[in-house]
Motif scaffolding. Structure first.
Motif, PDB file in Angstrom:
ATOM      1  N   UNK A   1      75.906  49.679   4.682  1.00  0.00           N
ATOM      2  CA  UNK A   1      76.590  48.450   5.092  1.00  0.00           C
ATOM      3  C   UNK A   1      76.484  47.368   4.025  1.00  0.00           C
ATOM      4  N   UNK A   2      75.269  47.144   3.532  1.00  0.00           N
ATOM      5  CA  UNK A   2      75.087  46.019   2.611  1.00  0.00           C
ATOM      6  C   UNK A   2      75.564  46.355   1.200  1.00  0.00           C
ATOM      7  N   UNK A   3      75.584  47.620   0.811  1.00  0.00           N
ATOM      8  CA  UNK A   3      76.178  47.975  -0.479  1.00  0.00           C
ATOM      9  C   UNK A   3      77.680  47.738  -0.461  1.00  0.00           C
ATOM     10  N   UNK A   4      78.319  48.049   0.674  1.00  0.00           N
ATOM     11  CA  UNK A   4      79.752  47.765   0.788  1.00  0.00           C
ATOM     12  C   UNK A   4      79.996  46.258   0.784  1.00  0.00           C
ATOM     13  N   UNK A   5      79.055  45.505   1.370  1.00  0.00           N
ATOM     14  CA  UNK A   5      79.182  44.049   1.346  1.00  0.00           C
ATOM     15  C   UNK A   5      79.131  43.495  -0.077  1.00  0.00           C
TER      16      UNK A   5
ATOM     17  N   UNK B   1      92.418  36.198   9.597  1.00  0.00           N
ATOM     18  CA  UNK B   1      92.002  37.596   9.490  1.00  0.00           C
ATOM     19  C   UNK B   1      90.499  37.707   9.312  1.00  0.00           C
ATOM     20  N   UNK B   2      89.918  36.812   8.530  1.00  0.00           N
ATOM     21  CA  UNK B   2      88.464  36.845   8.352  1.00  0.00           C
ATOM     22  C   UNK B   2      87.751  36.612   9.683  1.00  0.00           C
ATOM     23  N   UNK B   3      88.292  35.708  10.494  1.00  0.00           N
ATOM     24  CA  UNK B   3      87.691  35.457  11.801  1.00  0.00           C
ATOM     25  C   UNK B   3      87.855  36.665  12.715  1.00  0.00           C
ATOM     26  N   UNK B   4      89.023  37.300  12.651  1.00  0.00           N
ATOM     27  CA  UNK B   4      89.273  38.485  13.481  1.00  0.00           C
ATOM     28  C   UNK B   4      88.354  39.638  13.098  1.00  0.00           C
TER      29      UNK B   4
ATOM     30  N   UNK C   1      77.425  35.683   9.396  1.00  0.00           N
ATOM     31  CA  UNK C   1      76.476  36.214   8.395  1.00  0.00           C
ATOM     32  C   UNK C   1      76.463  37.739   8.397  1.00  0.00           C
ATOM     33  N   UNK C   2      76.133  38.316   7.245  1.00  0.00           N
ATOM     34  CA  UNK C   2      76.166  39.770   7.096  1.00  0.00           C
ATOM     35  C   UNK C   2      75.206  40.463   8.053  1.00  0.00           C
ATOM     36  N   UNK C   3      74.023  39.893   8.276  1.00  0.00           N
ATOM     37  CA  UNK C   3      73.042  40.531   9.148  1.00  0.00           C
ATOM     38  C   UNK C   3      73.539  40.586  10.583  1.00  0.00           C
ATOM     39  N   UNK C   4      74.278  39.550  11.013  1.00  0.00           N
ATOM     40  CA  UNK C   4      74.831  39.536  12.372  1.00  0.00           C
ATOM     41  C   UNK C   4      75.894  40.622  12.510  1.00  0.00           C
TER      42      UNK C   4
END
Length: 318
Positions: A27-31, A54-57, A63-66
């Motif tokens: 997950x975090x590598x893709x981030x 779109x970002x909200x959708x 945050x990434x952890x959420x």
């Protein structure tokens, strides 16, 4: 039996922890990949309002952890979210593709396993002979060649020059089982050529290692034929390493088919992963990588359990 169940439970627990760590890494590598997913989906002409919507959708405003915890919660119940490109369920898209990949891996395994064991026994019987040396050179040549190279060579001869098999493994719902085997023969053969050397050489090494054992020498002194010494005395005690390498190669057949599926345009999970990476379909990429990791961990567990079940010394270490 209790010891085996306890061992399986421990390995499953360890596998779950490893899978959790791998899921976080995926997950975090893709981030960390450069670029904006929303921009890649909508294109350069998108307005800031459309990008923000779109970002909200997609939850990219959180945050990434959420987002990781929400994705992990869904992945536990096989809910991998919605595809950015198609808008459909990721689990539904992966289900059919993964079934195709499992069929291709099973097809290749049904060919490779008997051939590998038979060749391993033969080269052990004919150790240091011309046949042994030729078999080792040929199989090592195949294993040293990239899958896509072998695939293109097979297409060149079997499809282009000889016209025996189709170059593209196109599938449809109405085809018969025989037609399915025919259309998928070349990708299956490509994978067979790659994994046969591993299993053949492990079978050969395991049997040759046992031929120096005292009970094998006793069987020889009794006048037992060489083939019977190997088949009836050496092979049963060599099953532990053979089963281990078979299980590991089965893991490779399922998780290492990406290049083969791309070469033959086979509608499997590897082809789906490549398409998702090209289109920045992050939910599909996450799900495919997680399934590959889970498959590899489960088959490694199967290899450990199979080795223990076939070796009494491992079942009773004390």
């Amino acid at each position: 039996m209790g010891d085996i169940l306890g061992l399986v439970g421990k390995r499953l627990g360890l596998g779950a922890i490893i899978l959790l760590i791998i899921s976080a890494i995926i997950f975090f590598m893709i981030e960390l990949l450069p670029g904006d997913v929303a921009q890649a989906v909508l294109g350069q002409g998108a307005t800031e309002e459309n990008l923000a919507a779109l970002r909200k959708e997609m939850g990219l405003d959180q945050p990434a952890i959420v987002r990781y915890l929400a994705w992990l919660k869904g992945a536990i119940v096989f809910d991998f979210g919605t595809s950015i490109v198609t808008g459909g369920s990721v689990a539904s898209a992966i289900g059919e593709r993964f079934a195709n990949t499992l069929f291709l891996a099973a097809y290749a395994a049904m060919i490779a396993i008997p051939i590998s064991i038979l060749l391993g026994v033969l080269v052990a019987l004919l150790r240091n002979s011309i046949f042994d040396r030729v078999a080792n050179v040929v199989t090592l040549s195949f294993i040293s060649s990239p899958e896509f190279f072998l695939g293109y060579i097979l297409i060149l001869y079997f499809s282009v020059k000889w016209g025996m098999f189709p170059a593209i493994a196109s599938l449809n719902d109405g085809m018969s089982f025989g037609d399915l085997l025919y259309r998928t023969f070349l990708p299956a053969l490509t994978m067979v050529l790659v994994v046969t050397a591993h299993m053949m050489r492990m079978t050969r090494a395991a049997i040759i290692n046992l031929l120096a054992s005292p009970y094998i020498e006793m069987a020889r002194l009794k006048g037992v034929p060489p083939w019977r010494v190997i088949v009836k005395h050496a092979l049963p005690n060599a099953w532990a390493p053979i089963i281990t390498v078979i299980a590991l190669n089965l893991a490779y057949l399922i998780t290492g088919v990406v290049l083969v599926e791309v070469v033959f345009v086979y509608p499997g999970i590897g082809q789906l992963l490549v398409d998702a990476v090209a289109k920045r379909d992050v939910p599909v990429v996450n799900a495919c990588c997680l399934i590959f990791a889970a498959t590899f961990i489960l088959l490694n567990l199967a290899a450990d359990v199979g080795a223990i079940l076939t070796n009494p010394r491992l079942r009773h270490p004390k």
